[in-house]
Scaffold this active site. Structure first.
Site, PDB file in Angstrom:
ATOM      1  N   ASP A 148      -0.818  -7.371   1.558  1.00 14.21           N
ATOM      2  CA  ASP A 148      -0.163  -6.052   1.583  1.00 14.21           C
ATOM      3  C   ASP A 148       1.355  -6.227   1.722  1.00 14.21           C
ATOM      4  O   ASP A 148       1.934  -6.022   2.796  1.00 14.21           O
ATOM      5  CB  ASP A 148      -0.740  -5.229   2.751  1.00 14.21           C
ATOM      6  CG  ASP A 148      -0.270  -3.789   2.726  1.00 14.21           C
ATOM      7  OD1 ASP A 148       0.344  -3.386   1.708  1.00 14.21           O
ATOM      8  OD2 ASP A 148      -0.504  -3.078   3.727  1.00 14.21           O
ATOM      9  N   HIS A 200       0.813  -1.228   0.000  1.00 12.61           N
ATOM     10  CA  HIS A 200       0.000   0.000   0.000  1.00 12.61           C
ATOM     11  C   HIS A 200       0.843   1.274   0.000  1.00 12.61           C
ATOM     12  O   HIS A 200       0.337   2.351  -0.297  1.00 12.61           O
ATOM     13  CB  HIS A 200      -1.031  -0.022   1.154  1.00 12.61           C
ATOM     14  CG  HIS A 200      -0.519   0.431   2.477  1.00 12.61           C
ATOM     15  ND1 HIS A 200      -0.203  -0.418   3.502  1.00 12.61           N
ATOM     16  CD2 HIS A 200      -0.289   1.680   2.960  1.00 12.61           C
ATOM     17  CE1 HIS A 200       0.198   0.268   4.556  1.00 12.61           C
ATOM     18  NE2 HIS A 200       0.156   1.549   4.241  1.00 12.61           N
ATOM     19  N   SER A 253       4.053   2.215   8.306  1.00 14.44           N
ATOM     20  CA  SER A 253       3.694   1.225   7.289  1.00 14.44           C
ATOM     21  C   SER A 253       4.911   0.723   6.529  1.00 14.44           C
ATOM     22  O   SER A 253       5.819   1.501   6.214  1.00 14.44           O
ATOM     23  CB  SER A 253       2.740   1.852   6.278  1.00 14.44           C
ATOM     24  OG  SER A 253       1.483   1.907   6.861  1.00 14.44           O
ATOM     25  N   GLY A 254       4.882  -0.559   6.209  1.00 16.88           N
ATOM     26  CA  GLY A 254       5.983  -1.151   5.441  1.00 16.88           C
ATOM     27  C   GLY A 254       7.126  -1.579   6.335  1.00 16.88           C
ATOM     28  O   GLY A 254       7.988  -2.344   5.931  1.00 16.88           O
ATOM     29  N   GLY A 286       2.866   6.164   8.856  1.00 19.20           N
ATOM     30  CA  GLY A 286       4.301   6.412   8.663  1.00 19.20           C
ATOM     31  C   GLY A 286       5.143   5.216   9.070  1.00 19.20           C
ATOM     32  O   GLY A 286       6.306   5.119   8.714  1.00 19.20           O
TER      33      GLY A 286
HETATM   34  C1  4AZ Z   1      -0.978   3.836   8.476  1.00 24.39           C
HETATM   35  O1  4AZ Z   1      -1.804   4.681   8.188  1.00 24.39           O
HETATM   36  C2  4AZ Z   1      -1.226   2.992   9.656  1.00 24.39           C
HETATM   37  N1  4AZ Z   1      -2.390   1.177  14.123  1.00 24.39           N
HETATM   38  C3  4AZ Z   1      -0.336   1.979   9.974  1.00 24.39           C
HETATM   39  C4  4AZ Z   1      -0.563   1.202  11.067  1.00 24.39           C
HETATM   40  C5  4AZ Z   1      -1.653   1.393  11.842  1.00 24.39           C
HETATM   41  C6  4AZ Z   1      -2.559   2.402  11.559  1.00 24.39           C
HETATM   42  C7  4AZ Z   1      -2.321   3.197  10.457  1.00 24.39           C
HETATM   43  C8  4AZ Z   1      -1.866   0.512  13.032  1.00 24.39           C
HETATM   44  O2  4AZ Z   1       0.054   3.679   7.811  1.00 24.39           O
END
Ligand code: 4AZ
Length: 848
Positions: free
Chosen positions: A704, A649, A798-799, A796
């Site tokens: 993902d 994503h 993520s990944g 932020g």
């Molecule tokens: C995001 O938006 C995100 N609480 C990543 C992880 C989580 C929530 C949002 C987990 O990248």
């Protein structure tokens, strides 16, 4: 094997013996037997002679035996070396005394040497055994002389020599009537036994250095050859550090990489003296330390000695250190007034100096009470019994505090409190950072909950299942809510902790209802199987857990199932999680190949407690992915020199920007602080390819995952290392603590962190989590978090990696930060892409 023929030969020779003797007997003529009657006739004269001869013979044997015992055992000389120092009262210090080859040094050394020899001569337990004394250095005050003395003492006199050398009363200058005014007046003569190997090599000058601090300047020194070549083996190096009179020394190791600590590993010792004696040792260092670990040490006088002792093997870089002089601290402590304030040990967070006493008299407005909160507390000294504080300590109201402690509070019942700090001559630590606060005795924690220890905690922490007060007072007398489970001992714990294989209640009552019958085994997936089917070479649980941890399991081939580990040869073994665990489980050793992963370079971490900032090098696989003009967007994990694993994503088209275009991205490796992207250890790479999983669903976030190829490989270093990829059959049990890291938002909707953050979270049961997240989970997802809220990944992150520390201490990538319903909310754990379900696809794409 080689002993066989020789033994047989010997046996043959012995078996031939009786035969030989028979042969001999044939040719030997025996003398006629003595006639006893003739003996009697020779009378008593003959008997006296024989008796005398026997007695003389016995006496000679006894004397010989005694002499042999005396010379060989009783008189065996023991070789002993003492290091010491003394004060010369009637002499002024000259700069030339810092140079041991200067005529002034040589002249004074001769005088001191003869004075020491005179002191020894005057003592019956010392004088006869003294062999040699050498003066090694001088420092100010009036003049302090450092020396070593060598003795050869018979074993039976060793104890009395040790006793005499340890007794300050015996090492005194006697008044000599011939010399009314002795040339040198000396006092405070002290000596400590040393390991002769250290004392001896001091005579070899090849690794001995003398450095004097320059006013207003920092002096740098390193191990020989640093950083281009390793420090020498079998070496003993000395760095004598000096400062001007009335100054103290601040010494900092900027980098330190020695052999890993064992009993006989290489080590550095720093002394608060020019003599390497244990009672003045400040610290012993070995192994390596994260750059943020505070390695600053203070002296109590104007001298310090750094020694490096190395063994016969190993190639390690060594250290780079710097030192400078500071004016000697006049007072320590003082009077502190007002509603609140802060105070620390001297030079905090550097190691406090030895031989220091400070007293803080704290006074808050009358009618108020005062409490002191220690936010950091490191007063740890080796060799202190657990139940007492016999060396360095903090004392308040008669109670002594020492060792390492997490935050604690000491309160007074009036408006005054006295805090004392004491450090002895040896071993120092970073000390404490404290604050004092005035409070109303009727309401010690306005707006907060007061622990029985006096600590104030947020009201939301009361009865939340976590022990926030060290004495557990925040979890007592609670009424459990609908979402909580009442433990048999009365505590309330989140219902989701029930049956998660973790004894959360303390009495295990949260794990009881879910256990299997007495003669059955509970699989990691919750299934019960008869005990007899455990370790039978068949995967009866369906997740392989009944075939893992089988003691002495012979990992013979078993039929391959979904959860059995497959060796490269194609054969399957029954052991659970055999990859890179240090044991050869597959016949072809394929389970232990490609295991250069999941290990941090720095063993000693910084002692930042409570905070969530990561240390430099703590997560060396963490990658920060930046987009031109936008900064950090996503995290990723380094899995080889050229490949990263991240979330699909992160590369979705958004607001017209095609994030799947590799040319938009830059990867930063070895990064901890986003503000330090140009740092020397940070490696920057452009991206060659981004491969998102073809089944990635941007509505459900199923699959993902993405793999990212770097344009050129990175170089592994102390801050850049790959994480291990688990086999598809790897089991991460529910309830396991995992670590998530990233520069994402620190509060929901907030901005990103500049220092890499870390959080410890738990793997949650899939069924429970699917209920919490209204059926949104797929088999490619897993929930990890703290159900009471407060700890989670966020935008932020993520990944980025979710890692597991395996029993072998190696870290494996368990998941990739994917999505969540907000961040850190109660009962809304974060969702992660499940690595094991996506492992085969990663292999197809990258070959790893
Ligand atoms: C995001 O938006 C995100 N609480 C990543 C992880 C989580 C929530 C949002 C987990 O990248």
């Amino acid at each position: 094997m080689e002993r066989g023929p020789a033994a047989a030969g010997a046996g043959m020779r012995y078996s031939a013996q009786p035969q030989d003797m028979n042969n001999l007997e044939e040719g030997v003529e025996f003398l006629p037997a003595m006639n006893s009657k003739k003996m009697e006739k020779r009378g008593p004269k003959r008997r006296v002679v024989v008796t005398v001869v026997v007695i003389v013979f016995l006496l000679i044997s006894l004397v010989t035996g005694l002499l042999v015992w005396h010379f060989k055992y009783r008189n065996v000389p023991v070789h002993k070396v003492f290091n010491g120092h003394l004060r010369v009262l009637n002499w002024d210090f000259l700069d030339a005394y810092e140079n041991s080859s200067s005529p002034d040094f040589i002249m004074l050394a001769k005088k001191v040497k003869s004075t020491v020899e005179e002191i020894y001569r005057n003592h019956a337990d010392i004088g006869p055994y003294h062999k040699e004394t050498a003066i090694t250095a001088f420092s100010e005050g009036s003049v302090i002389a450092y020396y070593w003395s060598e003795f050869h003492v018979p074993k039976y006199r060793e104890e009395s020599l040790d006793r005499a050398m340890a007794d300050k009363q015996s090492l005194v200058q006697r008044w000599n009537p011939r010399l009314r005014n002795p040339l040198l007046k000396v006092e405070s003569v002290v000596a400590f036994p040393v390991d002769p190997s250290i004392a001896y090599s001091a005579r070899d000058k090849s690794c001995v250095f003398a450095l004097h601090a320059k006013e207003g300047e920092i002096t740098t020194f390193t191990t020989p050859g640093f950083p281009n070549s390793p420090y020498p083996n079998n070496a003993l190096c000395y760095w004598a550090l000096r400062a001007d009179a009335n100054s103290v020394i601040s010494l900092t190791f900027k980098t330190l990489e020695l052999e890993q600590c064992t009993d006989d590993s290489d080590y550095i010792k720093v002394y608060n003296s020019l003599s390497p004696v244990e009672p003045h040792a400040l610290v012993r260092l070995c192994g390596n330390y994260a750059p943020s670990y505070n390695l600053t040490f203070l002296s109590s006088q104007n001298v310090m000695l750094v020694t490096l002792v190395t063994n016969k093997e190993g190639r390690f870089p060594g250290f780079k250190a710097e030192f400078f002089q500071l004016p000697k601290m006049k007072v320590c402590g003082g009077t502190l007034k007002g509603e609140s304030g802060t105070f620390t040990t001297p030079y905090y967070p550097a190691h406090y100096p030895p031989a220091t006493d400070c007293v803080w008299n704290i006074e808050v407005p009358s009618k108020k009470n005062v409490k002191v909160r220690f936010n950091m507390f490191f007063v740890l000294e080796p060799g202190v019994p657990v139940s007492s504080c016999t060396k360095d300590y903090v004392q308040i109201n008669g109670t002594k505090y020492c060792r390492e402690r997490s935050q604690f509070v000491v309160a007074s019942t009036n408006n005054k409190i006295e805090v004392r700090f004491h450090s002895d001559q040896s071993y120092t630590d970073t000390g404490f950072s404290a604050e004092y606060l005035s409070y109303d005795s009727s309401d010690p924690c306005p707006g907060k909950f007061t622990c029985n220890t006096g600590r104030c905690i947020d009201r939301s922490m009361r009865c939340d299942g976590w022990l926030d007060c060290v004495d557990g007072s925040d979890e007592r007398s609670c009424t459990c809510t609908d979402q909580q489970f009442r433990c048999q001992n009365g505590w309330c714990k989140p219902k989701f902790w029930v049956c998660d294989n973790v004894n959360d209640c303390g009495d295990n009552s949260d794990e009881l209802q879910c256990s299997c019958a007495a003669d059955s085994f509970k699989c990691n997936n919750g299934k019960c199987i008869p005990d007899t089917r455990k370790c039978d070479g068949k995967d009866d649980c369906g997740d392989g857990s009944d075939e893992g941890s089988c003691s002495n399991a012979v990992h013979t081939a078993v039929p391959c199932k979904e959860h059995t580990y497959k060796c490269r040869s194609g054969r399957c073994i029954s052991k659970q999680n055999p990859e890179c665990d240090g044991e050869r489980d597959c016949e072809d050793n394929s389970d232990e190949e490609n295991c250069n992963c999941g290990i941090r370079s720095y063993v000693r971490k910084s002692r930042i407690v409570g905070g969530q900032n990561s240390d430099v090098g703590e997560w060396p696989w963490q990658v920060s992915l930046h987009v031109k003009g936008q900064g950090h967007i996503c995290g990723a994990s380094l899995v080889s020199e050229s490949w990263l694993v991240s979330a699909a994503h992160c590369f979705l088209q958004l607001q017209g920007i095609r994030y799947s275009d590799p040319s938009l991205w830059t990867a930063y490796l070895g990064l901890t602080n986003q503000g330090n992207r140009n740092g020397a250890n940070v490696q920057t790479r452009k991206i060659k390819r981004i491969i998102s999983h073809p089944f990635f669903n941007d509505y459900t976030y199923d699959y993902d995952i993405a793999v990212v190829e770097l344009q050129s490989p990175v170089t592994f270093s102390s801050v850049v290392q790959p994480i291990c990829l688990p086999d598809a059959t790897h089991s991460f049990p529910v309830g396991k603590d995992l670590w998530v890291t990233g520069w994402g938002a620190t509060v929901e909707g907030g901005s990103g962190a500049s220092i890499l953050q870390k959080a410890e979270i738990r793997l949650i049961n899939q069924t429970v989590c699917n209920e919490l997240l209204t059926d949104q989970l797929t088999p490619r997802m897993m929930c990890v978090g703290i159900l009471t809220g407060g700890v989670d990944a966020c935008q932020g992150d993520s990944g980025g990696p979710l890692v597991s520390v395996e029993p072998s201490n190696r870290m494996f990538l368990a998941g990739v930060v994917s999505w969540g319903d907000g961040c850190a909310q109660r009962n809304k754990p974060g969702v992660y892409s499940r690595l094991t379900s996506l492992r085969d696809w990663i292999k197809e794409q990258t070959g790893l």
